[in-house]
Write a protein that holds these residues in place. Structure first.
Motif, PDB file in Angstrom:
ATOM      1  N   LEU A 117       0.870  -1.182   0.000  1.00  0.00           N
ATOM      2  CA  LEU A 117       0.000   0.000   0.000  1.00  0.00           C
ATOM      3  C   LEU A 117       0.902   1.226   0.000  1.00  0.00           C
ATOM      4  O   LEU A 117       1.797   1.345   0.834  1.00  0.00           O
ATOM      5  CB  LEU A 117      -0.882  -0.002   1.256  1.00  0.00           C
TER       6      LEU A 117
ATOM      7  N   LEU B  11       4.060   2.131  21.009  1.00  0.00           N
ATOM      8  CA  LEU B  11       4.994   1.936  19.895  1.00  0.00           C
ATOM      9  C   LEU B  11       5.604   3.290  19.587  1.00  0.00           C
ATOM     10  O   LEU B  11       4.885   4.254  19.303  1.00  0.00           O
ATOM     11  CB  LEU B  11       4.251   1.426  18.666  1.00  0.00           C
ATOM     12  N   LYS B  13       8.897   5.503  17.688  1.00  0.00           N
ATOM     13  CA  LYS B  13       9.940   5.422  16.668  1.00  0.00           C
ATOM     14  C   LYS B  13      10.900   6.589  16.816  1.00  0.00           C
ATOM     15  O   LYS B  13      10.476   7.714  17.050  1.00  0.00           O
ATOM     16  CB  LYS B  13       9.266   5.467  15.291  1.00  0.00           C
ATOM     17  N   ASP B  45       4.449  10.259  18.655  1.00  0.00           N
ATOM     18  CA  ASP B  45       4.657   9.157  19.611  1.00  0.00           C
ATOM     19  C   ASP B  45       4.829   9.678  21.035  1.00  0.00           C
ATOM     20  O   ASP B  45       4.470   8.999  22.002  1.00  0.00           O
ATOM     21  CB  ASP B  45       5.868   8.308  19.201  1.00  0.00           C
ATOM     22  N   ASP B 104       9.041  -2.306   4.635  1.00  0.00           N
ATOM     23  CA  ASP B 104       7.989  -1.324   4.373  1.00  0.00           C
ATOM     24  C   ASP B 104       7.004  -1.400   5.541  1.00  0.00           C
ATOM     25  O   ASP B 104       7.289  -2.041   6.558  1.00  0.00           O
ATOM     26  CB  ASP B 104       7.339  -1.538   2.998  1.00  0.00           C
ATOM     27  N   THR B 105       5.850  -0.762   5.413  1.00  0.00           N
ATOM     28  CA  THR B 105       4.957  -0.723   6.582  1.00  0.00           C
ATOM     29  C   THR B 105       4.422  -2.112   6.919  1.00  0.00           C
ATOM     30  O   THR B 105       4.172  -2.411   8.082  1.00  0.00           O
ATOM     31  CB  THR B 105       3.782   0.247   6.374  1.00  0.00           C
ATOM     32  N   ALA B 131       4.539   8.811  11.462  1.00  0.00           N
ATOM     33  CA  ALA B 131       5.954   9.101  11.713  1.00  0.00           C
ATOM     34  C   ALA B 131       6.401  10.147  10.701  1.00  0.00           C
ATOM     35  O   ALA B 131       5.989  10.090   9.544  1.00  0.00           O
ATOM     36  CB  ALA B 131       6.778   7.828  11.563  1.00  0.00           C
ATOM     37  N   THR B 136       3.571   7.678   6.380  1.00  0.00           N
ATOM     38  CA  THR B 136       2.451   6.941   5.787  1.00  0.00           C
ATOM     39  C   THR B 136       1.234   6.833   6.701  1.00  0.00           C
ATOM     40  O   THR B 136       0.129   6.646   6.221  1.00  0.00           O
ATOM     41  CB  THR B 136       2.858   5.495   5.404  1.00  0.00           C
TER      42      THR B 136
HETATM   43  C1  FAD Z   1      10.725   7.459   0.365  1.00  0.00           C
HETATM   44  C2  FAD Z   1      10.002   6.398   1.102  1.00  0.00           C
HETATM   45  C3  FAD Z   1       8.661   6.165   0.816  1.00  0.00           C
HETATM   46  C4  FAD Z   1       7.982   5.137   1.465  1.00  0.00           C
HETATM   47  N1  FAD Z   1       6.700   4.892   1.134  1.00  0.00           N
HETATM   48  C5  FAD Z   1       6.089   3.818   1.664  1.00  0.00           C
HETATM   49  C6  FAD Z   1       4.759   3.484   1.265  1.00  0.00           C
HETATM   50  O1  FAD Z   1       4.110   4.213   0.515  1.00  0.00           O
HETATM   51  N2  FAD Z   1       4.206   2.341   1.757  1.00  0.00           N
HETATM   52  C7  FAD Z   1       4.873   1.549   2.642  1.00  0.00           C
HETATM   53  O2  FAD Z   1       4.315   0.510   3.032  1.00  0.00           O
HETATM   54  N3  FAD Z   1       6.102   1.864   3.092  1.00  0.00           N
HETATM   55  C8  FAD Z   1       6.712   2.978   2.614  1.00  0.00           C
HETATM   56  N4  FAD Z   1       7.953   3.293   3.037  1.00  0.00           N
HETATM   57  C9  FAD Z   1       8.565   2.505   4.117  1.00  0.00           C
HETATM   58  C10 FAD Z   1       8.155   3.060   5.496  1.00  0.00           C
HETATM   59  O3  FAD Z   1       8.586   4.380   5.655  1.00  0.00           O
HETATM   60  C11 FAD Z   1       8.760   2.203   6.592  1.00  0.00           C
HETATM   61  O4  FAD Z   1       8.174   0.961   6.537  1.00  0.00           O
HETATM   62  C12 FAD Z   1       8.663   2.691   8.007  1.00  0.00           C
HETATM   63  O5  FAD Z   1       9.405   1.771   8.793  1.00  0.00           O
HETATM   64  C13 FAD Z   1       7.258   2.720   8.641  1.00  0.00           C
HETATM   65  O6  FAD Z   1       6.453   3.594   8.077  1.00  0.00           O
HETATM   66  P1  FAD Z   1       6.232   5.097   8.577  1.00  0.00           P
HETATM   67  O7  FAD Z   1       7.506   5.723   8.920  1.00  0.00           O
HETATM   68  O8  FAD Z   1       5.435   5.698   7.487  1.00  0.00           O
HETATM   69  O9  FAD Z   1       5.363   4.960   9.906  1.00  0.00           O
HETATM   70  P2  FAD Z   1       3.884   5.448  10.206  1.00  0.00           P
HETATM   71  O10 FAD Z   1       2.924   4.450   9.708  1.00  0.00           O
HETATM   72  O11 FAD Z   1       3.661   6.850   9.769  1.00  0.00           O
HETATM   73  O12 FAD Z   1       3.959   5.369  11.790  1.00  0.00           O
HETATM   74  C14 FAD Z   1       2.815   5.393  12.595  1.00  0.00           C
HETATM   75  C15 FAD Z   1       3.168   4.992  13.985  1.00  0.00           C
HETATM   76  O13 FAD Z   1       3.574   3.626  14.020  1.00  0.00           O
HETATM   77  C16 FAD Z   1       4.578   3.441  15.008  1.00  0.00           C
HETATM   78  N5  FAD Z   1       5.809   2.994  14.372  1.00  0.00           N
HETATM   79  C17 FAD Z   1       6.165   3.075  13.087  1.00  0.00           C
HETATM   80  N6  FAD Z   1       7.379   2.566  12.892  1.00  0.00           N
HETATM   81  C18 FAD Z   1       7.822   2.156  14.088  1.00  0.00           C
HETATM   82  C19 FAD Z   1       9.021   1.561  14.561  1.00  0.00           C
HETATM   83  N7  FAD Z   1      10.036   1.294  13.742  1.00  0.00           N
HETATM   84  N8  FAD Z   1       9.132   1.280  15.876  1.00  0.00           N
HETATM   85  C20 FAD Z   1       8.126   1.553  16.736  1.00  0.00           C
HETATM   86  N9  FAD Z   1       6.981   2.128  16.349  1.00  0.00           N
HETATM   87  C21 FAD Z   1       6.825   2.424  15.047  1.00  0.00           C
HETATM   88  C22 FAD Z   1       4.780   4.777  15.669  1.00  0.00           C
HETATM   89  O14 FAD Z   1       3.939   4.847  16.792  1.00  0.00           O
HETATM   90  C23 FAD Z   1       4.333   5.745  14.597  1.00  0.00           C
HETATM   91  O15 FAD Z   1       3.888   6.993  15.105  1.00  0.00           O
HETATM   92  C24 FAD Z   1       8.636   4.342   2.424  1.00  0.00           C
HETATM   93  C25 FAD Z   1       9.954   4.636   2.742  1.00  0.00           C
HETATM   94  C26 FAD Z   1      10.638   5.636   2.094  1.00  0.00           C
HETATM   95  C27 FAD Z   1      12.057   5.901   2.435  1.00  0.00           C
END
Ligand code: FAD
Ligand code: FAD
Lengths: 337, 298
Positions: A117, B11, B13, B45, B104-105, B131, B136
């Motif tokens: 996604l 959770l 980050k 967070d 990824d997510t 984050a 995302t």
């Molecule tokens: C340029 C780029 C684009 C990207 N686009 C996508 C995309 O469209 N779809 C996709 O699936 N992945 C994408 N990714 C990968 C994604 O950024 C990572 O998977 C990242 O680890 C988690 O997503 P987020 O930072 O968006 O977290 P979010 O979903 O924004 O985080 C929401 C909450 O989840 C918790 N959380 C998230 N990560 C952690 C952690 N490591 N440890 C503890 N708590 C956590 C926190 O509470 C945070 O506030 C992309 C990465 C890059 C570099």
């Protein structure tokens, strides 16, 4: 099947949301490119005339679930319905608005289906992809293009292996366009008992307070936007005067909103609204990346700024170096004559 | 007093400060070069931590409550666990392994949910809404699905919490919605929610020496001294889990477990369009307005 499915959101006023119609317009183009069918899914409670609202945008079939318990969005009943429909219809692509509803629902579905996604896409295209390691070639897959890293980079993301390919798109990013006024499709009425479980209603909505939508800068063809350089709330009146004279709306930067010059609803940018008007007049706006992210798709940009080196000037078609309080009255006078 | 312990997980980050991003911030494979940026506690967070601590305040007179932080990232992410302990969290785990790289997510939420499961029965999981690096907002709802528990997104205010239910005000685009549910539940916290309380002087004193094994090694401190301290005060040990510790299906971790692939990355550069300079004179502004009218723009 290689069809495309658009999740169509229903607004508080019981219409299909703008963002969903924008997505249908885009999805129709992708469907034509892929020679495939465009499906829409609508969940709600007795929504009027969905055919009339959706067919002109090129929708071929509508999956419609109406139930008295579903007047308002709730995660689990919508999740159960969509995951089941996706398993039955096996679409190739599923699109959602990047709204509070879409961003709650889409990730849960993608997680359940274990597919990719991409969030907040600003562009969707069809193309081929070659895996860098295996050299496998994937034909006609969805390029999902999105800003990330606080708007500092633009990434093209693909999900070559998993189906469906899923993406969310912000309101105002795609163009809403009638495909054919006479286009017709078919409706499939879904029965709630076949799709929704009793246990899906475990979160109770106690109260809702929704404000009427009064300011509509998103749909405005012309936007006169003010920044911190406008100096005061009183000076913002000039922007309204110009906007009224040329049939536009007033927008603002976050700095202007934070300073109390105008309402929060007018904020344009990464944490505000994305707009793409025919004309954007930026008054006393420096052009921070977070602001540009919400307006750089405007067809024509005029910048009025005392600073010849303001970054906004680099994306403007016309720059007027001068004080807004001096330039704006001249524009108003000119248009009134 | 009920002696069942109420379990809250947050959770959190550690994120690169995206306000200052230079060219070296992205590696060639499209992943973030975290070393090149200052690292901060993801802002949402911190708000999630505050809501967790507010639940603890409300419940601690009727039953024991424990707030545990889980963070996935490099070993230096132990910093945000220590920071959380200064503000009232009880303990935390750093989930860290090279096999998580490129997640990824979907793969991130899979690993996080496996770590949460390892803790046993949980009542509430809090996460931020979004984050600031990946941007995302997908991880919260995905962790909820993997744990097969309901989700409440965009929490702005905790209105009520008791041992069997919680009432939360959610922020929507055009208003707010108040919802009620039982446990377990996952709650994602919106940036409008209350700011986190500051560090507590006493907690700062008590927890100042909290650290992980990796940190001891990195700082080249004496492991023996630390082992002795941990034996006396076990809460000062920030535990680290690697991939094996969370019993995963290894196919679902890291790059192999990530269906989305970054095909290409472009730095945003200001593209200079053909730019016309208009003098601030009545006649030139008149000309411009006329041009716009004749081009049917206004
Ligand atoms: C340029 C780029 C684009 C990207 N686009 C996508 C995309 O469209 N779809 C996709 O699936 N992945 C994408 N990714 C990968 C994604 O950024 C990572 O998977 C990242 O680890 C988690 O997503 P987020 O930072 O968006 O977290 P979010 O979903 O924004 O985080 C929401 C909450 O989840 C918790 N959380 C998230 N990560 C952690 C952690 N490591 N440890 C503890 N708590 C956590 C926190 O509470 C945070 O506030 C992309 C990465 C890059 C570099
Ligand atoms: C995570 C994050 C998200 C953000 N989201 C957004 C967002 O969605 N939207 C947004 O707009 N911002 C957003 N920002 C803020 C953004 O970074 C900028 O701070 C903001 O856009 C600046 O607004 P401004 O141009 O009005 O003010 P300034 O940067 O202060 O610029 C004022 C400009 O006015 C000019 N000026 C001054 N006086 C006059 C005069 N008399 N006549 C003519 N010109 C004059 C100056 O030369 C200057 O160029 C965000 C920031 C962050 C960190």
């Amino acid at each position: 099947m290689n069809n495309i499915l658009v999740f169509c959101e229903v607004t508080e006023e019981q219409h299909i949301a703008e963002v969903s119609l924008e997505l249908c317009s885009k999805a129709r183009k992708l469907a034509d490119r892929l020679n495939s069918r465009l499906d829409a899914i609508v969940i709600g409670n007795e929504i009027e005339n969905i055919e009339g609202q959706l067919y002109p945008y090129g929708v071929d079939s509508i999956f419609y679930l109406s139930d008295s318990r579903l007047s308002f969005y709730q995660t689990l009943p919508f999740f159960s319905t969509l995951t089941k429909i996706i398993k039955e219809e096996t679409p190739d692509i599923v699109l959602f608005g990047a709204t509070s509803v879409g961003r709650d629902l889409a990730p849960r579905i993608a997680s359940y289906l274990r597919c990719g996604l991409t969030a907040d896409c600003t562009s969707l295209e069809i193309g081929d992809h070659t895996d860098a390691k295996t050299k496998t070639v994937y034909k006609d897959i969805l390029y999902q293009i999105r800003p990330a890293f606080g708007g500092n980079i633009i990434a093209t993301i693909v999900s070559p292996e998993t189906r469906p390919q899923m993406a969310t798109v912000r309101e105002g990013v795609m163009k809403k366009e009638i495909y054919n006024e006479n286009h017709k499709g078919e409706v499939h009425n879904l029965k709630a008992e076949d799709y929704v479980n009793e246990g899906d209603f475990c979160i109770e909505i106690i109260e809702r307070q929704i404000e009427a939508q009064k300011i509509n800068i998103k749909g405005a063809p012309i936007i006169v936007a003010g920044g911190y350089g406008m100096g005061s709330k009183e000076n913002f009146a000039l922007l309204h005067e110009l906007a009224n004279a040329i049939g536009g709306e007033v927008g603002a930067t976050r700095a202007a909103v934070d300073a109390g010059f105008t309402e929060n609803e007018r904020q344009i940018g990464q944490t505000g609204i994305t707009v793409r008007p025919k004309l954007y007049i930026a008054c006393g706006i420096s052009g921070a990346v977070q602001h540009r992210a919400g307006m750089d798709q405007s067809s024509k940009i005029i910048s009025i700024n005392t600073d010849p080196n303001a970054p906004i000037n680099a994306i403007a078609d016309y720059t007027i170096i001068g004080d807004v309080m001096d330039v704006l009255p001249k524009m108003i006078k000119s248009i009134k004559n | 007093m009920n002696n069942k312990e109420f379990q809250i997980v947050v959770l959190a980050k550690q994120v690169p400060d995206t306000h200052n991003v230079g060219k070296d911030a992205m590696k060639e494979d499209g992943t973030i070069n975290r070393a090149a940026l200052p690292a901060i506690f993801n802002p949402d967070d911190l708000k999630a931590l505050e809501m967790a601590l507010a639940c603890k305040d409300a419940l601690k007179d009727i039953m024991p409550v424990k707030v545990t932080i889980i963070t996935m990232g490099p070993s230096r992410a132990a910093e945000i666990i220590r920071e959380s302990m200064f503000r009232g969290a009880d303990n935390g785990f750093v989930v860290s392994d090279r096999r998580f790289a490129g997640s990824d997510t979907l793969a991130t939420s899979y690993a996080l949910s496996a770590a949460v499961k390892k803790l046993g029965k949980i009542d509430i999981v809090f996460s931020g809404r979004q984050a600031i690096d990946g941007d995302t907002a997908q991880v919260g709802p995905q962790v909820a699905e993997k744990l097969e528990i309901p989700q409440i997104t965009y929490a702005e205010d905790l209105l009520y919490v008791a041992e069997d239910e919680i009432v939360i005000k959610r922020r929507l685009e055009r208003g707010v919605e108040t919802v009620k549910t039982g446990f377990p539940v996952l709650v994602t916290v919106h940036g409008n929610a209350n700011d986190c309380r500051p560090r507590h002087a006493k907690l700062l004193m008590t927890n100042k020496k909290a650290c992980s094994v990796s940190e001891v090694l990195e700082r080249q401190q004496s492991m023996e001294d630390m082992e002795a301290l941990w034996a006396k005060k076990p809460f000062l040990k920030i535990e680290e889990w690697n991939a094996d510790d969370i019993n995963p299906d290894f196919e679902r971790l890291g790059l192999t477990g990530s269906p989305t692939k970054v095909k290409s990355i472009e730095n945003v550069v200001l593209t200079s369009k053909e730019n016309k300079k208009i003098n601030n004179s009545e006649s030139e502004i008149n000309e411009l307005m006329k041009e716009l009218v004749s081009a049917h723009i206004i």
